[in-house]
Scaffold this motif. Structure first.
Motif, PDB file in Angstrom:
ATOM      1  N   ASP A   1       4.149   2.598   9.642  1.00  0.00           N
ATOM      2  CA  ASP A   1       3.965   4.173   9.844  1.00  0.00           C
ATOM      3  C   ASP A   1       5.308   4.863   9.717  1.00  0.00           C
ATOM      4  N   ALA A   2       6.268   4.288  10.620  1.00  0.00           N
ATOM      5  CA  ALA A   2       7.918   4.924  10.772  1.00  0.00           C
ATOM      6  C   ALA A   2       8.204   4.620   9.270  1.00  0.00           C
ATOM      7  N   LEU A   3       8.307   3.404   8.705  1.00  0.00           N
ATOM      8  CA  LEU A   3       8.777   3.359   7.427  1.00  0.00           C
ATOM      9  C   LEU A   3       8.313   4.395   6.356  1.00  0.00           C
ATOM     10  N   SER A   4       7.208   4.562   6.375  1.00  0.00           N
ATOM     11  CA  SER A   4       6.491   5.650   5.439  1.00  0.00           C
ATOM     12  C   SER A   4       6.866   7.107   5.926  1.00  0.00           C
ATOM     13  N   ALA A   5       6.926   7.426   7.124  1.00  0.00           N
ATOM     14  CA  ALA A   5       7.423   8.599   7.433  1.00  0.00           C
ATOM     15  C   ALA A   5       8.860   8.886   7.273  1.00  0.00           C
ATOM     16  N   ALA A   6       9.730   7.836   7.544  1.00  0.00           N
ATOM     17  CA  ALA A   6      11.057   8.121   6.958  1.00  0.00           C
ATOM     18  C   ALA A   6      11.350   8.190   5.855  1.00  0.00           C
ATOM     19  N   LEU A   7      10.700   7.728   4.981  1.00  0.00           N
ATOM     20  CA  LEU A   7      10.769   7.650   3.423  1.00  0.00           C
ATOM     21  C   LEU A   7      10.284   9.188   3.070  1.00  0.00           C
ATOM     22  N   ASP A   8       9.350   9.504   3.526  1.00  0.00           N
ATOM     23  CA  ASP A   8       9.056  11.195   3.365  1.00  0.00           C
ATOM     24  C   ASP A   8       9.942  12.068   3.703  1.00  0.00           C
TER      25      ASP A   8
ATOM     26  N   ALA B   1       0.868  -1.013  -0.118  1.00  0.00           N
ATOM     27  CA  ALA B   1       0.093   0.265  -0.186  1.00  0.00           C
ATOM     28  C   ALA B   1       0.835   1.197   0.040  1.00  0.00           C
ATOM     29  N   LEU B   2       2.236   1.245   0.504  1.00  0.00           N
ATOM     30  CA  LEU B   2       3.126   2.201   0.453  1.00  0.00           C
ATOM     31  C   LEU B   2       3.810   2.363  -0.848  1.00  0.00           C
ATOM     32  N   GLY B   3       3.124   1.570  -2.083  1.00  0.00           N
ATOM     33  CA  GLY B   3       3.993   1.520  -3.372  1.00  0.00           C
ATOM     34  C   GLY B   3       5.298   0.825  -3.117  1.00  0.00           C
ATOM     35  N   LEU B   4       5.699   0.232  -2.118  1.00  0.00           N
ATOM     36  CA  LEU B   4       6.961  -0.526  -2.066  1.00  0.00           C
ATOM     37  C   LEU B   4       6.873  -1.921  -2.769  1.00  0.00           C
ATOM     38  N   LYS B   5       7.655  -2.582  -3.293  1.00  0.00           N
ATOM     39  CA  LYS B   5       7.822  -3.909  -4.055  1.00  0.00           C
ATOM     40  C   LYS B   5       8.585  -4.702  -2.875  1.00  0.00           C
ATOM     41  N   LEU B   6       8.008  -6.042  -2.713  1.00  0.00           N
ATOM     42  CA  LEU B   6       8.458  -7.107  -1.981  1.00  0.00           C
ATOM     43  C   LEU B   6       9.365  -7.828  -2.728  1.00  0.00           C
ATOM     44  N   LEU B   7      10.522  -8.457  -2.082  1.00  0.00           N
ATOM     45  CA  LEU B   7      11.413  -9.236  -2.716  1.00  0.00           C
ATOM     46  C   LEU B   7      10.799 -10.588  -2.941  1.00  0.00           C
TER      47      LEU B   7
ATOM     48  N   GLY C   1      18.996   4.322   9.397  1.00  0.00           N
ATOM     49  CA  GLY C   1      19.581   5.274  10.391  1.00  0.00           C
ATOM     50  C   GLY C   1      18.267   6.233  10.642  1.00  0.00           C
ATOM     51  N   VAL C   2      17.545   6.714   9.800  1.00  0.00           N
ATOM     52  CA  VAL C   2      16.629   7.673  10.267  1.00  0.00           C
ATOM     53  C   VAL C   2      15.726   6.804  11.152  1.00  0.00           C
ATOM     54  N   LEU C   3      15.115   5.665  10.487  1.00  0.00           N
ATOM     55  CA  LEU C   3      14.137   5.019  11.058  1.00  0.00           C
ATOM     56  C   LEU C   3      14.559   4.664  12.682  1.00  0.00           C
ATOM     57  N   ASN C   4      15.775   4.618  12.959  1.00  0.00           N
ATOM     58  CA  ASN C   4      16.330   4.191  14.375  1.00  0.00           C
ATOM     59  C   ASN C   4      16.246   5.476  15.016  1.00  0.00           C
ATOM     60  N   SER C   5      16.928   6.537  14.554  1.00  0.00           N
ATOM     61  CA  SER C   5      17.204   7.675  15.301  1.00  0.00           C
ATOM     62  C   SER C   5      15.921   8.655  15.366  1.00  0.00           C
ATOM     63  N   ASP C   6      14.937   8.904  14.365  1.00  0.00           N
ATOM     64  CA  ASP C   6      13.854   9.597  14.351  1.00  0.00           C
ATOM     65  C   ASP C   6      12.452   8.880  14.610  1.00  0.00           C
ATOM     66  N   PHE C   7      12.531   7.545  14.498  1.00  0.00           N
ATOM     67  CA  PHE C   7      11.370   7.027  14.673  1.00  0.00           C
ATOM     68  C   PHE C   7      11.207   5.713  15.641  1.00  0.00           C
ATOM     69  N   GLY C   8      12.417   5.403  16.099  1.00  0.00           N
ATOM     70  CA  GLY C   8      12.559   4.485  17.188  1.00  0.00           C
ATOM     71  C   GLY C   8      12.170   3.209  16.842  1.00  0.00           C
TER      72      GLY C   8
END
Lengths: 367, 367
Positions: free
Chosen positions: B351-358, B279-285, B311-318
């Motif tokens: 949600d974190a993945l989506s926000a980090a990609l943004d 739904a995020l428009g991402l592909k599965l391997l 890195g952003v996922l960890n530092s900004d979104f735990g």
């Protein structure tokens, strides 16, 4: 609470036990790299080495195996110095991997004679490695690793000096570099005041040169992988994370007490143990000059059944001592005094021992 | 709190973490025998085997090594079926111990083709063992161990069928006996909801017959010693006692939920993860029909740096996801969903993945 007086696992302080319940983290992430780096750096003090100390997830036996498979090849001639069960185990591991093992055995209760070790090395100049147990928990005897090392080097400067320091390191003085030890190992549940599951190993430059030639198979215990991954702040395989948390705290505590003070406390508690055992009219197995500062072997007096004694100690007096092993099964009981231990723990253990002997009808011989 | 979504170690529930802080006991005493016996008996349900399951103190890699060194000899011909990094590792271990390894590789993202495995076995009738990874965490693909097993037996009824079930067992249906698996291994930090440090292994009667002939060296991982000591309620070497406490509690919880319900929950959470990632428009391997129920591999979109994203996922979104490994490094990120996990954990991660990609300037392509 139970008075657990065996030669490991040792009782752990609430400070380290409390850390074990912390939540998991990514062992390949920056938080773990911090912990691993801090631990590896501080372990050097306890090994008294300038070289890196690697952390394996296994028992002490795994670390003994690591010390052999990382430095030797099948067919290599090895001198295994044995003063008890753990010396035997070192020989068995080397044999399992195809080394040509010559055993040099000493009577239970005595230490290895450095001159005899040197003589054995001179008889077989092709010897690649000498295996020595620093502290033999099966008999309660400490080898003089420094004196043996001097004799070893005088006889054969290039031989690998491989020492099992499992039940000594952190408790009994040990100096990897100053004593020219090539491989030293220990583990978590003895002097380091945390539960079993981690073991530590360090290799000298001579040992690393041997590693490059060594052909015994290895994978999980491959020291080269630990070295390579350490540069990234990682272990090669998923580590026992909880125990790292506990170890980090234990090292805080050990730094606070100080290594020399920790060693002195162990010596004092051990002397106190021996004095109190003798005051009960019981005999010690170990020759006094080699008596261990981490475990005391008590000869079970005539007419007393060792298994019964251990059972009554546990069920009636909440005191857990260790049984004899191998040839000494049924002949001795063993009192552990390593890690977080003081005279009060020994008082409680010896009072229990005295009461249990009474209960079993044993009467102390008149002085 | 951090949302740790890697394929192990998995977050642990407070119930099992709390047990880890219990005080040590004698691993050669009656209290430990009770715990070990209870755990060994209950592990059989999760392996779906009538045979004993032994508990090793090591990581999953140690258990993979145990499955090889206890059944094979140097020079034995081995077929290593590889669909990713852990299949490669199985081959490397066998090679390290001198097996003659033939690799049968499948493209990352796909599963092993049972007919191709059977054909490879027919080409080499002297093959002693087939190594298969049940669930490949490096790609997020689950092999059909049952179908491969049928093909294996049809091609060679006597071959040893050795399965790494490390990241599946307890989460994804697995049936050691019904699928005629000879050696199955798993470990503590995946489906068993406790920290790393313990691994489990079971051997079929066919594997035990192979054990009697097997000449690869072994000591710490010698299954025969685990079998012999189990009769006394002991492990051969000092075990990671704290983790036994945690495992005992985890098994209570797993029995309460029920194995089928646990499997169903993992399947539901995995389907939910895949739906939300797409739904995020991402592909599965992974090919949809082989997509793993314990880990989902997400292809990192063009223009996004995988390391930066993690890195952003960890530092900004735990939120902690896993990096790609080997050939897939930088190309995928991996979301673990095994052990104690539900849809809310996935919501938080996605949600974190989506926000980090943004945050990294990625714009979802128009539908």
């Amino acid at each position: 609470m139970q008075n657990l007086r065996i030669p490991g696992p040792t009782p752990c302080p609430p400070e380290t036990l409390g850390e074990l319940s912390r939540q998991m983290i990514n062992h390949r992430g920056p938080e773990f790299a911090d912990i691993q780096g801090r631990i590896m750096e501080r372990l050097k003090l306890f090994f008294r080495t300038q070289n890196e100390v690697y952390i394996l997830t296994c028992s002490g036996t795994g670390a003994m195996e690591a010390s052999i498979v990382n430095t030797l090849s099948p067919g290599d001639r090895v001198l295994a110095v044995s003063i008890g069960e753990f010396g035997e185990r070192f020989a068995l591991i080397a044999e399992a991997y195809g080394a040509h093992v010559r055993k040099l055995e000493f009577e239970p209760g005595t230490a290895a004679d450095p001159a005899a070790v040197a003589a054995a090395l001179r008889e077989d100049p092709d010897t690649k490695a000498v295996l020595v147990t620093h502290n033999e928990t099966s008999t309660g005897v400490t080898n003089d690793v420094q004196a043996i090392g001097k004799a070893v080097r005088a006889a054969n400067p290039d031989v690998l000096y491989i020492v099992d320091a499992i039940s000594s390191l952190g408790c009994i003085p040990f100096a990897t570099d100053a004593w020219d030890v090539d491989v030293a190992t220990t583990c978590s549940q003895k002097g380091f005041m945390i539960p079993p599951g981690l073991a530590f190993i360090t290799l000298s430059p001579r040992a690393w040169r041997a590693y490059e030639q060594a052909k015994m198979p290895r994978f999980y215990l491959d020291a080269g992988l630990y070295r390579d991954y350490a540069r990234k702040g990682q272990p090669p395989w998923t580590p026992a994370v909880s125990l790292y948390y506990g170890l980090d705290k234990a090292l805080d505590m050990m730094y606070q007490e100080g290594l020399e003070q920790t060693n002195a406390r162990h010596h004092d508690v051990a002397e106190y143990t021996r004095t109190r055992v003798k005051a009960l009219g019981l005999k010690l197995l170990a020759e006094p000059r080699y008596a261990s500062d981490t475990v005391t072997s008590v000869v079970v007096p005539e007419g007393v059944n060792a298994g019964q004694l251990l059972g009554v100690l546990n069920s009636d007096f909440g005191t857990v001592l260790a049984a004899g092993q191998g040839k000494l099964a049924g002949k001795i009981v063993r009192i552990g005094h390593m890690g977080i231990v003081d005279r009060r723990d020994i008082d409680a253990a010896i009072d229990a021992l005295s009461a249990a002997l009474d209960k079993l009808g044993y009467r102390q011989p008149a002085a």
